[in-house]
Design a protein around this motif. Structure first.
Motif, short mmCIF file in Angstrom:
data_model
loop_
_atom_site.label_atom_id
_atom_site.label_comp_id
_atom_site.label_asym_id
_atom_site.label_seq_id
_atom_site.Cartn_x
_atom_site.Cartn_y
_atom_site.Cartn_z
N GLU A 1 0.80 -1.23 0.00
CA GLU A 1 0.00 0.00 0.00
C GLU A 1 0.83 1.27 0.00
O GLU A 1 0.30 2.34 -0.27
CB GLU A 1 -0.89 0.01 1.25
N VAL A 2 2.10 1.22 0.37
CA VAL A 2 2.89 2.44 0.53
C VAL A 2 3.08 3.11 -0.82
O VAL A 2 3.58 2.51 -1.77
CB VAL A 2 4.26 2.15 1.19
N CYS A 3 2.65 4.37 -0.91
CA CYS A 3 2.76 5.12 -2.16
C CYS A 3 3.62 6.36 -2.03
O CYS A 3 3.96 6.99 -3.04
CB CYS A 3 1.38 5.50 -2.69
N ALA A 4 3.99 6.73 -0.80
CA ALA A 4 4.80 7.93 -0.60
C ALA A 4 5.59 7.82 0.69
O ALA A 4 5.11 7.25 1.68
CB ALA A 4 3.92 9.17 -0.56
N PHE A 5 6.79 8.39 0.66
CA PHE A 5 7.66 8.40 1.84
C PHE A 5 8.26 9.79 1.95
O PHE A 5 8.62 10.40 0.95
CB PHE A 5 8.78 7.36 1.71
N ALA A 6 8.39 10.28 3.18
CA ALA A 6 8.98 11.60 3.40
C ALA A 6 9.87 11.59 4.63
O ALA A 6 9.64 10.84 5.58
CB ALA A 6 7.89 12.64 3.59
N LEU A 7 10.84 12.47 4.60
CA LEU A 7 11.55 12.89 5.80
C LEU A 7 11.27 14.38 5.92
O LEU A 7 11.19 15.09 4.92
CB LEU A 7 13.04 12.63 5.69
N ASN B 1 2.67 7.43 3.36
CA ASN B 1 1.26 7.42 2.99
C ASN B 1 0.94 6.13 2.26
O ASN B 1 1.82 5.53 1.63
CB ASN B 1 0.91 8.63 2.12
N THR B 2 -0.32 5.74 2.36
CA THR B 2 -0.79 4.57 1.63
C THR B 2 -1.74 5.02 0.53
O THR B 2 -2.37 6.08 0.65
CB THR B 2 -1.52 3.58 2.56
N LEU B 3 -1.82 4.22 -0.48
CA LEU B 3 -2.67 4.56 -1.62
C LEU B 3 -4.14 4.67 -1.19
O LEU B 3 -4.83 5.62 -1.57
CB LEU B 3 -2.51 3.53 -2.74
N SER B 4 -4.62 3.73 -0.38
CA SER B 4 -6.03 3.78 0.02
C SER B 4 -6.33 5.02 0.87
O SER B 4 -7.37 5.65 0.72
CB SER B 4 -6.44 2.51 0.77
N TYR B 5 -5.40 5.41 1.73
CA TYR B 5 -5.60 6.59 2.56
C TYR B 5 -5.59 7.85 1.70
O TYR B 5 -6.43 8.74 1.87
CB TYR B 5 -4.51 6.66 3.64
N LEU B 6 -4.66 7.92 0.76
CA LEU B 6 -4.59 9.06 -0.16
C LEU B 6 -5.88 9.18 -0.97
O LEU B 6 -6.46 10.25 -1.09
CB LEU B 6 -3.39 8.92 -1.10
N TRP C 1 -0.57 12.65 5.90
CA TRP C 1 -0.42 11.25 5.47
C TRP C 1 -0.85 10.27 6.56
O TRP C 1 -1.10 10.63 7.70
CB TRP C 1 1.00 10.99 5.05
N LYS C 2 -0.92 9.02 6.17
CA LYS C 2 -1.39 7.93 7.03
C LYS C 2 -0.57 7.82 8.32
O LYS C 2 -1.11 7.62 9.39
CB LYS C 2 -1.34 6.60 6.24
#
Length: 174
Positions: free
Chosen positions: A31-37, A51-56, A77-78
């Motif tokens: 599900e992971v579609c985005a990562f940030a620092l 973030n996950t795709l379903s949450y987005l 994000w999630k």
């Protein structure tokens, strides 16, 4: 006064980021579609977000006028700040102690830029090593208003289509 060890900091950021990403992909399988620092202007913290795709998709469906906002804003994000917490708590303590103790050897603006550049270069390196397959990748600073720098970071960390979408969205703020 001993200079801040940016090589060691780089290694610690990379290890913490790897641990956070491993934890996120286990927790949100497929599900992971985005990562940030993200950090802050005072360089007192460093934290991850995912973030996950379903949450987005849920957020964008509920607020279709702000789809780009939900895509690019880790605070929405999630999972924000709850991955590899021990690693990132140690990194934040190191930054906080360095800044508050004024133990950096260059000017504060230069130290801050070196920290930001180190974090972005770690993410960039990990992207090239395929840690972030098919993910949006973000480095951001809370309460920071430097659209050119933010767009440059996004451009370095993402493909040209995503980078241009971010630039257009960021430019639309006025």
């Amino acid at each position: 006064m001993q200079p801040f060890d940016f090589n060691l900091f780089r290694q610690q950021v990379k290890e913490a980021t790897q641990n956070a990403l491993i934890e996120a992909t286990r927790q949100y399988t497929g599900e992971v579609c985005a990562f940030a620092l993200y950090s802050d202007e005072g360089v007192l913290t460093l934290s991850p977000a995912v973030n996950t795709l379903s949450y987005l998709q849920k957020q964008q469906a509920e607020d279709p006028d702000n789809t780009e906002y939900y895509q690019w804003s880790p605070a929405e994000w999630k999972n924000e700040g709850n991955l590899a917490t021990e690693d990132f708590n140690q990194l934040s303590a190191l930054l906080r102690n360095t800044v508050l103790g004024k133990t950096y050897t260059e000017s504060f603006p230069r130290f801050r830029e070196n920290v930001f550049e180190t974090v972005v270069s770690v993410l960039e390196e990990m992207r090239k090593e395929n840690w972030f397959q098919n993910m949006i990748l973000v480095f951001t600073i809370t309460d920071y208003d430097n659209p050119r720098k933010e767009s440059n970071w996004i451009k370095r960390l993402n493909d040209s289509v995503h980078a241009e979408n971010f630039r257009l969205w960021r430019h639309s703020w006025g």
